[in-house]
Design an enzyme around this catalytic site. Structure first.
Site, PDB file in Angstrom:
ATOM      1  N   GLY A  46       4.617 -19.878   9.380  1.00  0.00           N
ATOM      2  CA  GLY A  46       4.640 -19.213  10.680  1.00  0.00           C
ATOM      3  C   GLY A  46       3.218 -18.917  11.137  1.00  0.00           C
ATOM      4  O   GLY A  46       2.328 -18.736  10.306  1.00  0.00           O
ATOM      5  N   GLN A  51      -3.612 -15.275  15.742  1.00  0.00           N
ATOM      6  CA  GLN A  51      -4.251 -15.690  14.485  1.00  0.00           C
ATOM      7  C   GLN A  51      -5.254 -16.826  14.703  1.00  0.00           C
ATOM      8  O   GLN A  51      -6.081 -17.098  13.839  1.00  0.00           O
ATOM      9  CB  GLN A  51      -3.200 -16.126  13.461  1.00  0.00           C
ATOM     10  CG  GLN A  51      -2.332 -14.958  12.967  1.00  0.00           C
ATOM     11  CD  GLN A  51      -1.322 -15.435  11.943  1.00  0.00           C
ATOM     12  OE1 GLN A  51      -0.241 -15.860  12.303  1.00  0.00           O
ATOM     13  NE2 GLN A  51      -1.683 -15.369  10.675  1.00  0.00           N
ATOM     14  N   CYS A 117       0.339 -14.209   4.225  1.00  0.00           N
ATOM     15  CA  CYS A 117      -0.051 -14.424   5.614  1.00  0.00           C
ATOM     16  C   CYS A 117      -1.323 -15.267   5.634  1.00  0.00           C
ATOM     17  O   CYS A 117      -2.231 -15.034   4.838  1.00  0.00           O
ATOM     18  CB  CYS A 117      -0.323 -13.062   6.273  1.00  0.00           C
ATOM     19  SG  CYS A 117      -0.822 -13.188   7.995  1.00  0.00           S
ATOM     20  N   LEU A 118      -1.385 -16.238   6.542  1.00  0.00           N
ATOM     21  CA  LEU A 118      -2.572 -17.089   6.625  1.00  0.00           C
ATOM     22  C   LEU A 118      -3.815 -16.284   6.991  1.00  0.00           C
ATOM     23  O   LEU A 118      -4.929 -16.711   6.714  1.00  0.00           O
ATOM     24  CB  LEU A 118      -2.348 -18.215   7.642  1.00  0.00           C
ATOM     25  CG  LEU A 118      -1.248 -19.224   7.283  1.00  0.00           C
ATOM     26  CD1 LEU A 118      -1.082 -20.245   8.397  1.00  0.00           C
ATOM     27  CD2 LEU A 118      -1.536 -19.908   5.954  1.00  0.00           C
ATOM     28  N   HIS A 159       7.827 -10.743  10.799  1.00  0.00           N
ATOM     29  CA  HIS A 159       6.415 -10.766  10.377  1.00  0.00           C
ATOM     30  C   HIS A 159       5.545 -11.286  11.534  1.00  0.00           C
ATOM     31  O   HIS A 159       4.510 -10.696  11.852  1.00  0.00           O
ATOM     32  CB  HIS A 159       6.300 -11.662   9.126  1.00  0.00           C
ATOM     33  CG  HIS A 159       4.897 -11.951   8.684  1.00  0.00           C
ATOM     34  ND1 HIS A 159       4.424 -11.609   7.436  1.00  0.00           N
ATOM     35  CD2 HIS A 159       3.861 -12.583   9.313  1.00  0.00           C
ATOM     36  CE1 HIS A 159       3.160 -12.006   7.332  1.00  0.00           C
ATOM     37  NE2 HIS A 159       2.792 -12.604   8.455  1.00  0.00           N
ATOM     38  N   GLU A 160       5.995 -12.371  12.158  1.00  0.00           N
ATOM     39  CA  GLU A 160       5.201 -12.964  13.245  1.00  0.00           C
ATOM     40  C   GLU A 160       5.188 -12.062  14.483  1.00  0.00           C
ATOM     41  O   GLU A 160       4.167 -11.933  15.161  1.00  0.00           O
ATOM     42  CB  GLU A 160       5.727 -14.357  13.610  1.00  0.00           C
ATOM     43  CG  GLU A 160       5.692 -15.380  12.487  1.00  0.00           C
ATOM     44  CD  GLU A 160       4.341 -15.503  11.810  1.00  0.00           C
ATOM     45  OE1 GLU A 160       3.314 -15.319  12.477  1.00  0.00           O
ATOM     46  OE2 GLU A 160       4.309 -15.760  10.599  1.00  0.00           O
ATOM     47  N   HIS A 163       2.528  -9.562  14.375  1.00  0.00           N
ATOM     48  CA  HIS A 163       1.201 -10.049  14.784  1.00  0.00           C
ATOM     49  C   HIS A 163       0.985  -9.844  16.281  1.00  0.00           C
ATOM     50  O   HIS A 163      -0.111  -9.516  16.721  1.00  0.00           O
ATOM     51  CB  HIS A 163       1.056 -11.545  14.482  1.00  0.00           C
ATOM     52  CG  HIS A 163       0.698 -11.859  13.058  1.00  0.00           C
ATOM     53  ND1 HIS A 163      -0.467 -11.422  12.478  1.00  0.00           N
ATOM     54  CD2 HIS A 163       1.352 -12.572  12.113  1.00  0.00           C
ATOM     55  CE1 HIS A 163      -0.523 -11.866  11.222  1.00  0.00           C
ATOM     56  NE2 HIS A 163       0.574 -12.559  10.968  1.00  0.00           N
TER      57      HIS A 163
HETATM   58 NI    NI Z   1       1.027 -13.517   9.156  1.00  0.00          NI
END
Ligand code: NI
Length: 192
Positions: A46, A51, A117-118, A159-160, A163
């Site tokens: 995701g 991000q 998470c990236l 989660h997304e 963000h």
């Molecule tokens: Ni994330």
């Protein structure tokens, strides 16, 4: 398509509350394409636009399930030397695009997942979130969709969504655990 740079914690841009999309044009399509390419390149499931530094309410998700209809693949990588044999199926691409998503009716029942998470590389921690929810969103043409979600998809979209509101999964941890995670991240960055 282009691979974009992924912003990492504690970059203050990750605390931005992203703005709704109101123009459904080619530029939005290009952003979404680039986000998918960036996410696949980083082996993520995701990615939120913030991000990659774009403060718009845009998410891409691909849980990349195993394609059990396909021929299994020979396992050629090491699973930490646990000595078990593994059957692998090729991963199936299931790209999902969510523009201006909203979470409706989060379930009272919670689910715990080990999240990563990236933007917080190599840090994993258990986070509790509602087990299921409904999601309303728009597609690239601006059409509205609604769907009930559970399991990993429900966790991933929540989660997304976080963000888009400037929240990272480590913000759900105790301050002690969050600080430990940030210190570990800083150390890894210095070592690299
Ligand atoms: Ni994330």
């Amino acid at each position: 398509m282009a691979i974009m740079e992924i912003i990492e914690a504690p970059d203050p841009r990750l605390k931005t509350v992203s703005t709704p999309v109101d123009t459904f044009d080619d530029q939005l399509k290009i952003l979404v394409d680039d986000m998918f390419e960036t996410m696949y390149d980083a082996n993520g499931i995701g990615l939120a636009a913030i991000q990659v530094g774009i403060p718009l309410r845009v998410l891409v998700i691909d849980l990349q399930p195993e394609d059990t209809d396909a021929e299994p693949e020979e396992c050629d990588h090491d699973h930490g030397g646990d000595g078990h044999s593994h059957v692998h199926y090729p991963l199936k691409k299931e790209p999902r695009i969510f523009i201006n998503p909203e979470i409706l009716d989060p379930a009272d029942e919670m689910n715990t997942y080990q999240e990563g998470c990236l933007s917080v590389p190599d840090i994993y921690a258990e986070v509790d979130r509602p087990k299921a929810c409904r999601v309303r969103w728009q597609d690239l043409e601006g059409n509205v969709h609604e769907e009930a979600m559970d399991g990993l998809l429900a966790t991933c979209i929540q989660h997304e969504m976080d963000h888009l509101n400037g929240i990272l999964f480590i913000d759900h941890l105790s301050r002690l655990k969050r600080n430990m995670a940030l210190k570990k991240l800083e150390k890894a960055r210095k070592a690299a």
